[in-house]
Design an enzyme around this catalytic site. Sequence first.
Site, PDB file in Angstrom:
ATOM      1  N   HIS A  91       0.803  -1.225   0.000  1.00 16.27           N
ATOM      2  CA  HIS A  91       0.000   0.000   0.000  1.00 16.27           C
ATOM      3  C   HIS A  91       0.839   1.280   0.000  1.00 16.27           C
ATOM      4  O   HIS A  91       0.531   2.241   0.710  1.00 16.27           O
ATOM      5  CB  HIS A  91      -0.968   0.006   1.191  1.00 16.27           C
ATOM      6  CG  HIS A  91      -2.068  -1.006   1.104  1.00 16.27           C
ATOM      7  ND1 HIS A  91      -2.564  -1.489  -0.099  1.00 16.27           N
ATOM      8  CD2 HIS A  91      -2.786  -1.641   2.074  1.00 16.27           C
ATOM      9  CE1 HIS A  91      -3.540  -2.362   0.138  1.00 16.27           C
ATOM     10  NE2 HIS A  91      -3.686  -2.481   1.439  1.00 16.27           N
ATOM     11  N   HIS A 166      -9.923   1.824   0.326  1.00 18.65           N
ATOM     12  CA  HIS A 166      -9.796   0.700   1.263  1.00 18.65           C
ATOM     13  C   HIS A 166     -10.877   0.683   2.351  1.00 18.65           C
ATOM     14  O   HIS A 166     -10.631   0.248   3.480  1.00 18.65           O
ATOM     15  CB  HIS A 166      -8.407   0.741   1.907  1.00 18.65           C
ATOM     16  CG  HIS A 166      -7.871  -0.591   2.329  1.00 18.65           C
ATOM     17  ND1 HIS A 166      -8.467  -1.355   3.315  1.00 18.65           N
ATOM     18  CD2 HIS A 166      -6.812  -1.310   1.908  1.00 18.65           C
ATOM     19  CE1 HIS A 166      -7.772  -2.470   3.495  1.00 18.65           C
ATOM     20  NE2 HIS A 166      -6.770  -2.467   2.638  1.00 18.65           N
ATOM     21  N   GLU A 298     -11.666  -3.666  -2.906  1.00 18.24           N
ATOM     22  CA  GLU A 298     -10.636  -2.729  -3.370  1.00 18.24           C
ATOM     23  C   GLU A 298     -10.368  -2.921  -4.860  1.00 18.24           C
ATOM     24  O   GLU A 298      -9.563  -3.770  -5.248  1.00 18.24           O
ATOM     25  CB  GLU A 298      -9.342  -2.947  -2.594  1.00 18.24           C
ATOM     26  CG  GLU A 298      -9.484  -2.913  -1.084  1.00 18.24           C
ATOM     27  CD  GLU A 298      -8.327  -3.619  -0.387  1.00 18.24           C
ATOM     28  OE1 GLU A 298      -7.167  -3.209  -0.605  1.00 18.24           O
ATOM     29  OE2 GLU A 298      -8.575  -4.596   0.341  1.00 18.24           O
TER      30      GLU A 298
END
Length: 333
Positions: A91, A166, A298
């Site tokens: 991420h 997210h 996501e």
Amino acid sequence: MAEIFELSNGTITAKISNWGATITSLLAPDSKGNVADVVLGFDTIDPYMRGEAPYFGCIVGRVANRIKDGKFTLDGVQYSLPINNGPNSLHGGIKGYDKVLWGVTEHSKGEIPSITFKYHSKDGEEGYPGDVTITATYSLPSPNTLKLEMEAVPENKPTPISLAQHTYWNLAGHNSGCILDHTAQIWAEHMTPLDPTSVPTGEIIPVKDTSFDFTTEYKIGARIDKVPGGYDHNYVLDLGEEINGLKRAVKLKDPSSGRVLNLWTNAPGMQFYTANYVDGVAGKSGAIYQKQSGVCLETQGFPNAINESKFPSIVVRPGEKYNHTMVFEFSNE
């Protein structure tokens, strides 16, 4: 300064912060008109800023999901990224876009309520090449719809870009516990299997006759015991009909309230994640979020795509623009 802003159209009310471009709350009605907050999160912005959120509600980048060993080569140059998830980079690294303050360039309370956030990501930030300007616009284009438009423009170097939203959804209400009774239908006939560190192996395999088959509506908890650790896998969105350039990704339904969420996107993949690593997080209004108390949808470029030539490319070059749109439609059944 980190703040929480509100978008409301009388049916849906979303609270969104410029810290991480984060959805902190989303109120949606059930068939009887009862309103519940259907996203996990915190009452104030402070816990997000202290790093207590397991990516609740935020936009992650410069590259969402995992990059194997935190390394990639682009145009003959090798880049090394921070390692923050086992042996991999996750991420966007230690301080991804979820942990920075975005500017607010527009906030409209008119007929279509909207807010636009902007962030300038510098060359070398978390190891990634080139300056990139990112914008994220959240809007409520119709009574039951939340729309997110993400754009990114690389200014001086080619770079991988793959942003993801997210949010952890629980359509029964953020404080209602486990989501294993929710049903899901995912418009994907294939998925990308994982190595032991949760990075795709590079294969693309059919979901038919496996515990990953959600081509028809299925209870999330029905086969989760056969999936070590729970669902945290990328689906190849190859089935959905396309409308206005967006294809259907997933339908999520909570049988107790009747709330339904349909998600449309132009992204090639979607991480289906059942909050397996959430463990006793103290959330809104005294709620304690345990394992599998939410589900993340996501939409994204495939994980580790920068190292897999068979996956759709996530490289964006100067003169090109990254564009990622998500439309969340709420209804009741």
